[in-house]
Enzyme design. Structure first.
Site, PDB file in Angstrom:
ATOM      1  N   ARG A 117       1.039  -1.337   0.345  1.00 53.31           N
ATOM      2  CA  ARG A 117      -0.590  -0.160   0.171  1.00 53.31           C
ATOM      3  C   ARG A 117       0.302   0.851  -0.042  1.00 53.31           C
ATOM      4  O   ARG A 117       2.231   0.878   0.032  1.00 53.31           O
ATOM      5  CB  ARG A 117      -0.848  -0.037   1.102  1.00 53.31           C
ATOM      6  CG  ARG A 117      -0.241   0.100   2.523  1.00 53.31           C
ATOM      7  CD  ARG A 117      -1.080   0.075   3.600  1.00 53.31           C
ATOM      8  NE  ARG A 117      -0.732   0.340   4.921  1.00 53.31           N
ATOM      9  CZ  ARG A 117      -0.952  -0.079   6.200  1.00 53.31           C
ATOM     10  NH1 ARG A 117      -2.216  -0.025   6.381  1.00 53.31           N
ATOM     11  NH2 ARG A 117      -0.582  -0.053   7.181  1.00 53.31           N
ATOM     12  N   GLU A 156      -2.501   8.797   7.028  1.00 50.06           N
ATOM     13  CA  GLU A 156      -0.161   8.238   7.903  1.00 50.06           C
ATOM     14  C   GLU A 156       0.174   8.494   6.871  1.00 50.06           C
ATOM     15  O   GLU A 156       1.062   7.444   6.479  1.00 50.06           O
ATOM     16  CB  GLU A 156      -0.361   6.026   8.260  1.00 50.06           C
ATOM     17  CG  GLU A 156      -1.117   6.538   9.733  1.00 50.06           C
ATOM     18  CD  GLU A 156      -0.522   4.661  10.442  1.00 50.06           C
ATOM     19  OE1 GLU A 156       0.297   4.022   9.721  1.00 50.06           O
ATOM     20  OE2 GLU A 156      -0.964   4.352  11.020  1.00 50.06           O
ATOM     21  N   CYS A 164      10.866  10.144  -1.520  1.00 44.01           N
ATOM     22  CA  CYS A 164      10.198   9.970  -2.644  1.00 44.01           C
ATOM     23  C   CYS A 164      11.919   9.779  -4.182  1.00 44.01           C
ATOM     24  O   CYS A 164      12.408  11.739  -3.717  1.00 44.01           O
ATOM     25  CB  CYS A 164       8.991   9.894  -3.570  1.00 44.01           C
ATOM     26  SG  CYS A 164      10.036   8.952  -5.183  1.00 44.01           S
ATOM     27  N   GLU A 313      -6.477   5.859  15.816  1.00 43.21           N
ATOM     28  CA  GLU A 313      -6.559   4.442  16.209  1.00 43.21           C
ATOM     29  C   GLU A 313      -5.334   3.584  17.390  1.00 43.21           C
ATOM     30  O   GLU A 313      -4.171   4.197  17.357  1.00 43.21           O
ATOM     31  CB  GLU A 313      -5.500   3.993  14.473  1.00 43.21           C
ATOM     32  CG  GLU A 313      -6.011   4.167  13.379  1.00 43.21           C
ATOM     33  CD  GLU A 313      -5.459   3.824  12.137  1.00 43.21           C
ATOM     34  OE1 GLU A 313      -4.008   2.569  12.686  1.00 43.21           O
ATOM     35  OE2 GLU A 313      -5.117   3.217  10.966  1.00 43.21           O
ATOM     36  N   HIS A 364      -3.738  -9.220  13.224  1.00 40.97           N
ATOM     37  CA  HIS A 364      -3.847  -8.111  14.055  1.00 40.97           C
ATOM     38  C   HIS A 364      -5.141  -7.817  14.182  1.00 40.97           C
ATOM     39  O   HIS A 364      -6.885  -8.466  14.057  1.00 40.97           O
ATOM     40  CB  HIS A 364      -4.353  -6.914  12.734  1.00 40.97           C
ATOM     41  CG  HIS A 364      -4.026  -5.541  13.912  1.00 40.97           C
ATOM     42  ND1 HIS A 364      -4.924  -4.589  13.874  1.00 40.97           N
ATOM     43  CD2 HIS A 364      -3.046  -4.520  13.219  1.00 40.97           C
ATOM     44  CE1 HIS A 364      -4.499  -3.827  14.956  1.00 40.97           C
ATOM     45  NE2 HIS A 364      -2.954  -3.466  14.386  1.00 40.97           N
TER      46      HIS A 364
HETATM   47  C1  GLA Z   1      -1.154   1.612  10.339  1.00 37.29           C
HETATM   48  C2  GLA Z   1      -2.449   2.051   9.580  1.00 37.29           C
HETATM   49  C3  GLA Z   1      -3.685   0.854  10.105  1.00 37.29           C
HETATM   50  C4  GLA Z   1      -2.988  -0.604   9.713  1.00 37.29           C
HETATM   51  C5  GLA Z   1      -2.731  -0.066  11.051  1.00 37.29           C
HETATM   52  C6  GLA Z   1      -1.954  -1.685  12.157  1.00 37.29           C
HETATM   53  O1  GLA Z   1      -1.900   2.665  11.202  1.00 37.29           O
HETATM   54  O2  GLA Z   1      -3.330   3.312   9.633  1.00 37.29           O
HETATM   55  O3  GLA Z   1      -4.200   0.938   8.186  1.00 37.29           O
HETATM   56  O4  GLA Z   1      -2.229  -0.901   9.037  1.00 37.29           O
HETATM   57  O5  GLA Z   1      -1.444   0.483  11.058  1.00 37.29           O
HETATM   58  O6  GLA Z   1      -1.124  -1.318  12.943  1.00 37.29           O
END
Ligand code: GLA
Length: 673
Positions: A117, A156, A164, A313, A364
């Site tokens: 990703r 994030e 890059c 998160e 996860h």
């Molecule tokens: C990051 C991402 C999420 C996920 C978590 C897993 O915070 O933003 O999409 O991948 O990590 O811990």
């Protein structure tokens, strides 16, 4: 109202929920999801973060959004708000096929492939255009939707690809440099010190990113590239944000920051966000993780100038990306969630709602685990939802601090460049200084070195390596006006071009501190030196650093007691104007450091935190006192003489209370028992 400020919003209690990825599940599961969300008290979910490939099938195509329409309707009907993503964090395969040049390239020339990703070059016009186009379509379709509460741009930024080095980036870097140096190549040569190693450039077209070179690339080139890369990532965010703003000026916008994340300048990012969000993943296996978690919570609150923030998160249990992924199975999910609220969060959201069955994150944790709802995890999720509902009185209230730690990303970028006396790592230094303040129950803000420091009794500058003239004067004036500063080694060393400020370190603060550092002398990792002096105890020791110092009025609090620098100052005090400036030239052992900081804080008039046994965190928010037992043992803790009502249990307590491991109290102000 500024264009980035949609105005104050009424707090709606402490919000609870998480990332919801319904596109990973058959539609039959969605109704159960929403019913379970209601059971757990979930009232805010983040939808669509990685849904680009599900939402669009070709460049500029209409949204294939029937599924998302139905999800939004289900959530709206259940009264669950949506933090709707622009879905631009992970470009779909068709975009890579049409524009292979969007793939990012590393410093050693490797092109990163599709299949993970965040595989995009932040400077790529093809990526930015497609992302902005999608954000516009999302705003057009869902801008007026009753479930929409918040826009979540990207995800994030910089997490996997902080910079890059491709040709598109190189050209963008040159444009950025032309602007920074007024199109004057000699200005760049001056700033980069290119007289060294035959690096003089005759034309901007000769300049490139600091790709892997035979040896250390030019440090100012590296520093400028860090500035540029941060700017490019933010430009992606801003381009999407402008589209959202134009369509829905009343809907707040956020993106998720990552606390002490070096590539992106938290101050600059937070200034562009309506809600400052944090992703926080402390390691449950580490017994001190709650301290690190507190630090990043305080940082996130400070980035937003004290405004309530969102924990965007956290894992309800284990993550999947450490070598060994220990679940939060000792009450840490609850304790760390309450900690976030105590330190200013108005939302506790998790990654993710339902643990995935496929893909890289299938191990996860989720709020709904693989094993279903007859599980410890689910019971904890439901219990936390019920508790957070009781904490509504804290929503929207401030957290106040008497101490600030100075943090500047530019200085961090420069501090951790190569070819220095020793490889100092800022997060480690921050944690060492934060720990004794945390233990003392002293709430800490973080502040930019050029910010107004007047409201703090004590300001700590840990290895603030790079300082602007303005920052240098700011700290000096703050002390002159009656403040107290504690400056640690390797501060005030260079200017914003990463040129050494000559004449003895720390050149801008020699008068302030009453000393000159003649020479720095880092210690090898396993070497310690004994410490003596008025604030030493029999076992006092210093590590990592020592210095050859010429005192010019400063008084010695600690000194090196053995080795080649025996007799040299290790900690000093110096009056300046109406205040005092302290200097620390080594890292003392934790006991000595705590004693030193306690002494400085007491002299500075920092109010003492409530007395508690070790391992019990104490924070005040909006007049409420939150106490959390992070230790593995049951403890008795004082709660003051006035009867106070505990929002969690509903009981009234006074004097002393017994707290089991993971136990917590949220005590209402004494006048509202
Ligand atoms: C990051 C991402 C999420 C996920 C978590 C897993 O915070 O933003 O999409 O991948 O990590 O811990």
């Amino acid at each position: 109202m500024t264009p980035t400020d949609p105005g104050p919003r009424e707090p709606r209690g402490i919000r609870y929920g998480g990332d919801y990825n319904p596109e990973q599940w058959p539609e039959q599961v969605w109704a159960e999801d929403v019913a379970l969300m209601s059971e757990a008290g979930v009232d805010l979910v983040t939808v669509g973060v990685f849904a680009w490939a599900e939402l669009q099938a070709a460049p500029g195509a209409e949204l294939r959004a029937g599924w998302l329409d139905r999800v939004m309707e289900l959530l709206a009907a259940a009264g669950i708000g949506v933090d709707l993503a622009t879905a631009t964090a992970s470009p779909p395969p068709w975009l890579v096929r049409a524009h292979p040049e969007i793939l990012p390239v590393t410093a050693n020339g490797v092109s990163l492939s599709l299949g993970g990703r965040q595989h995009y070059c932040p400077s790529s016009p093809a990526y930015r255009d497609a992302a902005v186009e999608l954000a516009g379509r999302m705003a057009g379709r869902y801008g007026g939707h009753p479930a929409l509460e918040l826009w979540h741009v990207g995800n994030e930024y910089g997490c996997h690809v902080p910079a890059c080095y491709c040709e598109v980036s190189a050209a963008a870097f040159r444009r950025w440099l032309r602007e920074r140096y007024g199109d004057d190549i000699d200005e760049l040569n001056r700033a980069w010190g290119t007289a060294f190693w035959s690096q003089r450039y005759r034309d901007f077209d000769e300049v490139g990113p600091p790709r892997v070179a035979p040896t250390f690339p030019n440090p100012t080139q590296q520093l400028d590239f860090a500035r540029f890369s941060d700017h490019e990532l933010r430009a992606c965010y801003l381009a999407e944000r402008e589209v959202l703003r134009a369509a829905t000026p009343e809907v707040p916008v956020t993106t998720n920051l990552m606390g002490l994340f070096r590539p992106t300048d938290g101050w600059a990012w937070a200034a562009e966000m309506d809600v400052v969000s944090l992703d926080r993943y402390p390691d449950p296996a580490d017994s001190d993780s709650h301290v690190q978690a507190a630090l990043v919570a305080d940082l996130n609150r400070s980035l937003g100038s004290g405004r309530p923030w969102y924990l965007m998160e956290q894992a309800p249990g284990a993550v999947n990306w450490r070598p060994v992924n220990v679940p939060k199975n000792r009450g840490q999910f609850r304790a760390w969630s309450l900690q976030a609220v105590a330190r200013g969060a108005d939302a506790v959201l998790q990654f993710q709602w339902r643990a995935s069955a496929a893909g890289a994150e299938k191990f996860h944790s989720g709020m709904v685990p693989h094993a279903g709802i007859d599980t410890r995890q689910w019971r904890e999720v439901v219990a936390l939802g019920a508790e957070l509902a009781k904490l509504a009185p804290l929503a929207g209230t401030p957290v106040s601090a008497h101490v600030a730690i100075l943090l500047d990303w530019e200085s961090w970028w420069a501090l951790e460049l190569d070819s220095h006396p020793a490889g100092l790592r800022l997060p480690e230094l921050l944690a060492e200084l934060y720990q004794p303040l945390f233990d003392a129950g002293t709430t800490v803000d973080f502040a930019h070195p050029e910010a107004d420091l007047g409201r703090y009794q004590l300001v700590v500058a840990p290895a603030l390596y790079l300082v602007s003239d303005r920052a240098a004067t700011n700290l000096t004036d703050y002390v002159g006006a009656g403040g107290t500063a504690l400056v640690t080694y390797f501060s005030g060393i260079v200017d914003p071009d990463d040129h050494v400020r000559l004449g003895g370190y720390p050149a801008p603060w020699r008068d302030l501190l009453g000393l000159d550092v003649e020479e720095v002398s880092p210690l090898p990792p396993t070497t310690t030196v004994r410490l003596g002096g008025p604030l030493a105890h029999p076992g006092s020791a210093g590590r990592r650093w020592q210095e050859l110092i010429r005192l010019r009025g400063a008084q010695v609090l600690l000194e090196i007691a053995d080795g080649p620098l025996a007799g040299q100052p290790a900690a000093t005090a110096h009056p300046h104007g109406r205040g005092s400036a302290y200097y620390l030239a080594t890292t003392p052992d934790p006991v000595t450091l705590s004693a030193l900081i306690a002494e400085i804080a007491a002299r500075a008039g920092v109010p003492a935190g409530p007395s508690r046994p070790p391992g019990v965190e104490a924070v005040e928010r909006g007049g409420h006192l939150v106490l959390i037992n992070h230790s593995d043992t049951t403890v008795d803790t004082g709660v003051g003489d006035d009867p106070r009502s505990d929002l969690l249990s509903g009981s009234v307590v006074s004097h002393a209370v017994t707290l089991p491991p993971g136990g917590a109290l949220v005590l209402a102000p004494p006048d509202r028992p």
